[in-house]
Design a protein around this motif. Structure first.
Motif, mmCIF file in Angstrom:
data_model
loop_
_atom_site.group_PDB
_atom_site.id
_atom_site.type_symbol
_atom_site.label_atom_id
_atom_site.label_comp_id
_atom_site.label_asym_id
_atom_site.label_seq_id
_atom_site.Cartn_x
_atom_site.Cartn_y
_atom_site.Cartn_z
ATOM 1 N N GLY A 1 -28.918 -61.812 -18.014
ATOM 2 C CA GLY A 1 -28.631 -62.953 -18.870
ATOM 3 C C GLY A 1 -28.384 -64.255 -18.130
ATOM 4 O O GLY A 1 -28.112 -64.278 -16.929
ATOM 5 N N THR A 2 -28.501 -65.351 -18.881
ATOM 6 C CA THR A 2 -28.126 -66.689 -18.416
ATOM 7 C C THR A 2 -26.981 -67.156 -19.298
ATOM 8 O O THR A 2 -27.133 -67.225 -20.523
ATOM 9 C CB THR A 2 -29.304 -67.674 -18.528
ATOM 10 O OG1 THR A 2 -30.312 -67.320 -17.592
ATOM 11 C CG2 THR A 2 -28.829 -69.101 -18.263
ATOM 12 N N GLN A 3 -25.846 -67.452 -18.670
ATOM 13 C CA GLN A 3 -24.683 -67.964 -19.394
ATOM 14 C C GLN A 3 -24.831 -69.476 -19.537
ATOM 15 O O GLN A 3 -24.787 -70.201 -18.547
ATOM 16 C CB GLN A 3 -23.396 -67.625 -18.634
ATOM 17 C CG GLN A 3 -22.144 -68.267 -19.210
ATOM 18 C CD GLN A 3 -21.639 -67.567 -20.455
ATOM 19 O OE1 GLN A 3 -21.365 -66.374 -20.450
ATOM 20 N NE2 GLN A 3 -21.510 -68.317 -21.538
ATOM 21 N N LEU A 4 -25.013 -69.939 -20.763
ATOM 22 C CA LEU A 4 -25.180 -71.366 -21.031
ATOM 23 C C LEU A 4 -23.914 -71.926 -21.667
ATOM 24 O O LEU A 4 -23.407 -71.378 -22.645
ATOM 25 C CB LEU A 4 -26.372 -71.596 -21.975
ATOM 26 C CG LEU A 4 -26.583 -73.038 -22.448
ATOM 27 C CD1 LEU A 4 -26.947 -73.944 -21.280
ATOM 28 C CD2 LEU A 4 -27.664 -73.106 -23.523
ATOM 29 N N THR A 5 -23.437 -73.011 -21.087
ATOM 30 C CA THR A 5 -22.297 -73.730 -21.657
ATOM 31 C C THR A 5 -22.732 -75.157 -21.926
ATOM 32 O O THR A 5 -23.197 -75.843 -21.012
ATOM 33 C CB THR A 5 -21.097 -73.733 -20.701
ATOM 34 O OG1 THR A 5 -20.750 -72.381 -20.382
ATOM 35 C CG2 THR A 5 -19.903 -74.429 -21.339
ATOM 36 N N THR B 1 -23.629 -77.864 -28.828
ATOM 37 C CA THR B 1 -22.537 -76.972 -28.409
ATOM 38 C C THR B 1 -22.729 -75.579 -28.982
ATOM 39 O O THR B 1 -22.319 -74.583 -28.370
ATOM 40 C CB THR B 1 -21.185 -77.538 -28.828
ATOM 41 O OG1 THR B 1 -21.181 -77.775 -30.233
ATOM 42 C CG2 THR B 1 -20.889 -78.853 -28.102
ATOM 43 N N THR B 2 -23.365 -75.501 -30.138
ATOM 44 C CA THR B 2 -23.590 -74.190 -30.756
ATOM 45 C C THR B 2 -24.630 -73.348 -30.010
ATOM 46 O O THR B 2 -24.804 -72.159 -30.312
ATOM 47 C CB THR B 2 -24.037 -74.349 -32.207
ATOM 48 O OG1 THR B 2 -25.133 -75.270 -32.246
ATOM 49 C CG2 THR B 2 -22.898 -74.875 -33.078
ATOM 50 N N ASP B 3 -25.321 -73.958 -29.048
ATOM 51 C CA ASP B 3 -26.276 -73.202 -28.225
ATOM 52 C C ASP B 3 -25.563 -72.405 -27.133
ATOM 53 O O ASP B 3 -26.182 -71.567 -26.467
ATOM 54 C CB ASP B 3 -27.287 -74.140 -27.568
ATOM 55 C CG ASP B 3 -28.188 -74.850 -28.567
ATOM 56 O OD1 ASP B 3 -28.629 -75.972 -28.265
ATOM 57 O OD2 ASP B 3 -28.445 -74.277 -29.648
ATOM 58 N N SER B 4 -24.302 -72.658 -26.933
ATOM 59 C CA SER B 4 -23.556 -71.949 -25.887
ATOM 60 C C SER B 4 -23.582 -70.446 -26.120
ATOM 61 O O SER B 4 -23.638 -69.977 -27.258
ATOM 62 C CB SER B 4 -22.112 -72.443 -25.840
ATOM 63 O OG SER B 4 -22.047 -73.792 -25.461
ATOM 64 N N ASP C 1 -26.103 -69.038 -14.439
ATOM 65 C CA ASP C 1 -25.184 -69.914 -15.175
ATOM 66 C C ASP C 1 -25.808 -71.298 -15.290
ATOM 67 O O ASP C 1 -26.471 -71.768 -14.362
ATOM 68 C CB ASP C 1 -23.830 -70.027 -14.462
ATOM 69 C CG ASP C 1 -23.109 -68.701 -14.381
ATOM 70 O OD1 ASP C 1 -23.197 -68.050 -13.330
ATOM 71 O OD2 ASP C 1 -22.496 -68.315 -15.382
ATOM 72 N N LEU C 2 -25.533 -71.937 -16.423
ATOM 73 C CA LEU C 2 -26.074 -73.271 -16.662
ATOM 74 C C LEU C 2 -25.074 -74.047 -17.499
ATOM 75 O O LEU C 2 -24.623 -73.557 -18.539
ATOM 76 C CB LEU C 2 -27.410 -73.146 -17.401
ATOM 77 C CG LEU C 2 -28.265 -74.386 -17.614
ATOM 78 C CD1 LEU C 2 -28.598 -75.061 -16.298
ATOM 79 C CD2 LEU C 2 -29.541 -74.015 -18.354
#
Lengths: 113, 112
Positions: free
Chosen positions: B105-109, B79-82, B10-11
């Motif tokens: 996976g890496t969850q990006l917020t 924000t669209t990279d989330s 997570d990031l």
């Protein structure tokens, strides 16, 4: 190109019913893949075809699952009978060969109640 | 099969920040791809990069095949990279021929 086309986008069915998911790969691509995505198991390869021939179906969970590719532009994944644990998002992907970039369809969200 | 480990899981970033996502794999590969799964669930191919470096706008990726890792760089995040970023690898040997193995996976917020 319209990309990889999957239908339906959403499917809700009752346990025991037959479910058929459909996929149209990108024209000219000769490899087609079916994946299933769940929270618990992530993305799992179910089966893949090369030049319409099934190459590896070791990911198919059990005999209730079957897949066909009658021609280069169409594939189906069938579940009969369906069970609640089959609920997942099913993706189809295609590529020019098995070793280049994949293009995924939008997926079919299956809910078995 | 080939094991794929991604980090971090997570990031969370503020808009404008840079980030590096890592993918380690357990065997030699000749196929490595990065995907972005957006919040609507669509999987988009970002890079096909079995070796070397590629760039596409604010995104770039580097794969060091001999050391069995790949990095995905996101600069000036928006924000669209989330979403979730997946690394997937494959080889042309034996039972793994033609298969892609996905990491978790890496969850990006990205916050505004």
């Amino acid at each position: 190109d319209a990309g990889v086309i999957q239908s339906p986008r959403h499917e809700v069915t009752e346990m025991g019913q037959e479910v058929t998911l459909r996929c149209k790969p990108i024209s000219g691509h000769n490899s087609l893949f079916w994946y299933r995505q769940t929270m618990m198991r992530g993305l799992e390869l179910l089966i893949y075809f090369n030049n319409n021939v099934p190459i590896d179906d070791s990911g198919m969970p059990e005999d209730r699952f079957s897949a066909k590719m009658p021609n280069a532009s169409f594939s189906t994944l069938k579940i009969q009978p369906s069970e609640p644990r089959d609920s997942a998002v099913y993706f189809c992907a295609s590529s020019l060969t098995g070793t280049y970039g994949y293009t995924f369809g939008s997926g079919t969200r299956l809910t078995v109640v | 099969g080939i094991q794929v480990e991604q980090s971090p899981p997570d990031l969370i970033l503020q808009e404008g920040a840079n980030s590096t996502l890592r993918c380690n794999f357990s065997d030699s590969v000749n196929n490595l791809q990065w995907f972005h799964q957006n919040p609507w669930g669509q999987l988009i191919n970002l890079f096909y990069i079995p070796s070397g470096t590629k760039q596409n706008g604010r995104l770039s990726a580097t794969t060091v095949a001999t050391e069995r890792y790949s990095l995905l760089y996101i600069s000036s995040s928006q924000t669209t990279d989330s979403g979730v970023y997946f690394c997937a690898v494959g080889s042309d040997r034996g039972s793994t021929l033609g298969r892609l193995y996905f990491g978790r996976g890496t969850q990006l917020t990205v916050w505004p």
